[in-house]
Structures are given as structure tokens and as C-alpha cells.
Design a protein around this motif. Structure first.
Motif, PDB file in Angstrom:
ATOM      1  N   LYS A 198       0.814  -1.218   0.000  1.00 39.57           N
ATOM      2  CA  LYS A 198       0.000   0.000   0.000  1.00 39.57           C
ATOM      3  C   LYS A 198       0.848   1.268   0.000  1.00 39.57           C
ATOM      4  N   TYR A 199       2.001   1.243   0.685  1.00 31.24           N
ATOM      5  CA  TYR A 199       2.748   2.489   0.916  1.00 31.24           C
ATOM      6  C   TYR A 199       4.165   2.519   0.348  1.00 31.24           C
ATOM      7  N   GLU A 202       5.725   5.780  -1.383  1.00 27.74           N
ATOM      8  CA  GLU A 202       6.081   6.991  -0.636  1.00 27.74           C
ATOM      9  C   GLU A 202       6.829   6.731   0.667  1.00 27.74           C
ATOM     10  N   ALA A 203       6.717   5.525   1.218  1.00 27.92           N
ATOM     11  CA  ALA A 203       7.360   5.210   2.501  1.00 27.92           C
ATOM     12  C   ALA A 203       8.533   4.267   2.268  1.00 27.92           C
ATOM     13  N   TYR A 209       6.995   1.366   8.773  1.00 24.45           N
ATOM     14  CA  TYR A 209       6.251   0.102   8.822  1.00 24.45           C
ATOM     15  C   TYR A 209       6.206  -0.464  10.236  1.00 24.45           C
TER      16      TYR A 209
END
Length: 291
Positions: A198-199, A202-203, A209
Motif C-alpha cells: 500500500k505504501y 512513498e514510505a 512500517y
């Protein structure tokens, strides 16, 4: 090279199909030379490809898989693949369906993504079906028969049979990578993988996490090394690199645009990151793919 994106489930027509699924006899598609572009491409839909008889090579997300009798592939939207048969008259079936195919049928809307066969991260996707070949082919024969019915309930019947195939493979076959089976049995790592999917764009940092999973980065890192054989950082970087490779195959994107898409500060930082993890600069990778 501009990588094609096939949006229609119906490979034959490739138009704005209203149906959210299509079933193709593999032998007929190959004979009619309609089955796929002869270059790497991707779909906006899910695909199940079963080869009951045939040989060749299937490149999925830059990894080579051998096609042989009794092999099945599960492709998720966005994955880059290139299918090359070396045998004449391969036999099997190709089933395409959109993400909402099961939405009017199952209460769990994300059910298809929860099974260990489809994976947008490219983690799963290939199985040998020796353990259930006759059972699988019996179900496929039913699908090929039902698709010819003229009935209001044809779609529901096919949904049931496709679901049967997916569950059969998930239950009765083993992942070719034992590591995947181990990870799938750990609740925290399953949650981490969903979070990463999902991320990841950008992460990029482990702390993000770990915080979302309410554990320390050290604990999550130790768990990853123990069960996946990779550090937490390596897993995150691998997912970013895979997406970068998928985008680099498409020459419509500049390297700067890809860096921006993946939330890198600038083109230079992205290029250093990519080379550190692949041994090639983005430009060198693009050139190698386009040969």
C-alpha cells in the motif's frame, strides 16, 4: 519501447468490453496469433494461464520461468510479462477477469488478493499442478463448456468454477519458493506485506512500517531476517526496485518522472539508489531491456 497495457479482458477484441471476464482456449489463441503482444506487456486485469501441454519461457517481472506440461501462472494487474512458446500447438486455458469480478459474489471484497497465488509484488505467481492435474483439468473442461451456455446464470457458474481453481491451487499445490509458505504462516509478516504494498512508493524507511505495526524496527527486522532471509530494509528496497523496473520498461516515462513517481528527492538520488541495488543505472537498465 512503449510497453502495451491491455485493458480489455477479451484478448481477441481488445475493445471496451462490458464483461469483466473472458475465457480463451490457449490453442486457438496461439493458432490465430492473437494471444499476446510479442514484447513485454502488462494488463489492467488478473490473468490465470494454465498450460496443460507445451513448452517455452515465461518472463514475469524480469524473472524467467520455464513453461512445461502442467504449469499454471497467476498474473496481477501491473505485472510486466512476456510469454514465449517454443512448442507448436500448446494446449491450455487463459482466464482474464477484472478486480471486481468477485465483488457481487463474495462478501470479502479483497478476497482474491488475500490468497497466496496472486501478488502485485510479484512474490507468487507460478505453480506446478502435478498433485491436482486431473481435478484441475476437469474444472477447466466445465468452464469451457459453461462459457457456451446462453443463460442468465452463466457468469455465476463461471465465478464458482474460477474460484474453485484458485482455492484448489492454493490448498493442493506448493509454492516453488518455500520461503513464501513460511512467511504466509506468520500473521505479522502478512500484515507487513500488505502495508508495504500500500505504501512502498512513498514510505521508504523501516521505521514507518514498524510504527504502523506497533513493533520496534529491530524486532521487525529480526523477524524478516529469520523467516524471509532478508533484512527489513532489503525487502522494502526490493519492492521499490521492482516498480522502478516496471516503469523503466515504458519509454514514455522519463527517468526524472519515474523518480518523482517513486517519491525520490531528485533524479540523481534515484539513479544512485537504483544502481546500488541492481548494478546498473536506470538508463543502462532501460537500454538492456530494449535490446
Amino acid at each position: 519501447m512503449n510497453i502495451p497495457l491491455l485493458k480489455s479482458c477479451d484478448i481477441r477484441k481488445r475493445d471496451n468490453q462490458k464483461n469483466n471476464f473472458a475465457v480463451h482456449n490457449l490453442n486457438e489463441l496461439v493458432k490465430e496469433d492473437l494471444y499476446i503482444p510479442k514484447i513485454p506487456h502488462r494488463h489492467s486485469f488478473f490473468q490465470i494461464l494454465y498450460v496443460s501441454r507445451g513448452a517455452g519461457i515465461h518472463y514475469v517481472d524480469f524473472q524467467e520461468w520455464k513453461i512445461e506440461d502442467g504449469t499454471i501462472f497467476f498474473l496481477s494487474p501491473g505485472q510486466v510479462h512476456d510469454l514465449r512458446f517454443t512448442s507448436k500447438n500448446p494446449e491450455g486455458i487463459m482466464i482474464n477477469f477484472n478486480e471486481d469480478f468477485f465483488n457481487d459474489f463474495l462478501s470479502q471484497k479483497d478476497f482474491i488478493n488475500s490468497l497466496p497465488v496472486f501478488s502485485k509484488s510479484g512474490k507468487y505467481g507460478f505453480r506446478k499442478v502435478d498433485s491436482c492435474k486431473s481435478e484441475l483439468e476437469s474444472t477447466i473442461a466445465k468452464i469451457l463448456k459453461v462459457i457456451k451456455y446462453d443463460s442468465l446464470y452463466k457468469k455465476q457458474f463461471i465465478q464458482t468454477l474460477v474460484l474453485e481453481i484458485v482455492l484448489m491451487i492454493a490448498i493442493k499445490t506448493k509454492d516453488e519458493n518455500p520461503e513464501n509458505e513460511i512467511i504466509s504462516n506468520n500473521y505479522l509478516l502478512v500484515k507487513f506485506e500488505k502495508l508495504l504494498e500500500k505504501y512502498f512508493m512513498e514510505a521508504h524507511h523501516p521505521k514507518f512500517y514498524a510504527a504502523h505495526l506497533s513493533v520496534t524496527p529491530n524486532y521487525l527486522n529480526t523477524l524478516c531476517k529469520k523467516l524471509a532471509g532478508k533484512t527489513l530494509g532489503e525487502i522494502i528496497r526490493s519492492r521499490i526496485v521492482l516498480e522502478a523496473k516496471r516503469l523503466l520498461v515504458n519509454s514514455e516515462y522519463t527517468i526524472s518522472q519515474i523518480a518523482y513517481e517513486l517519491y525520490f528527492e531528485d533524479n540523481s538520488y534515484f539513479s544512485k539508489f537504483f544502481k546500488a541495488n541492481t548494478g546498473l543505472t536506470p538508463a543502462e537498465f532501460r537500454k538492456s531491456i530494449n535490446k
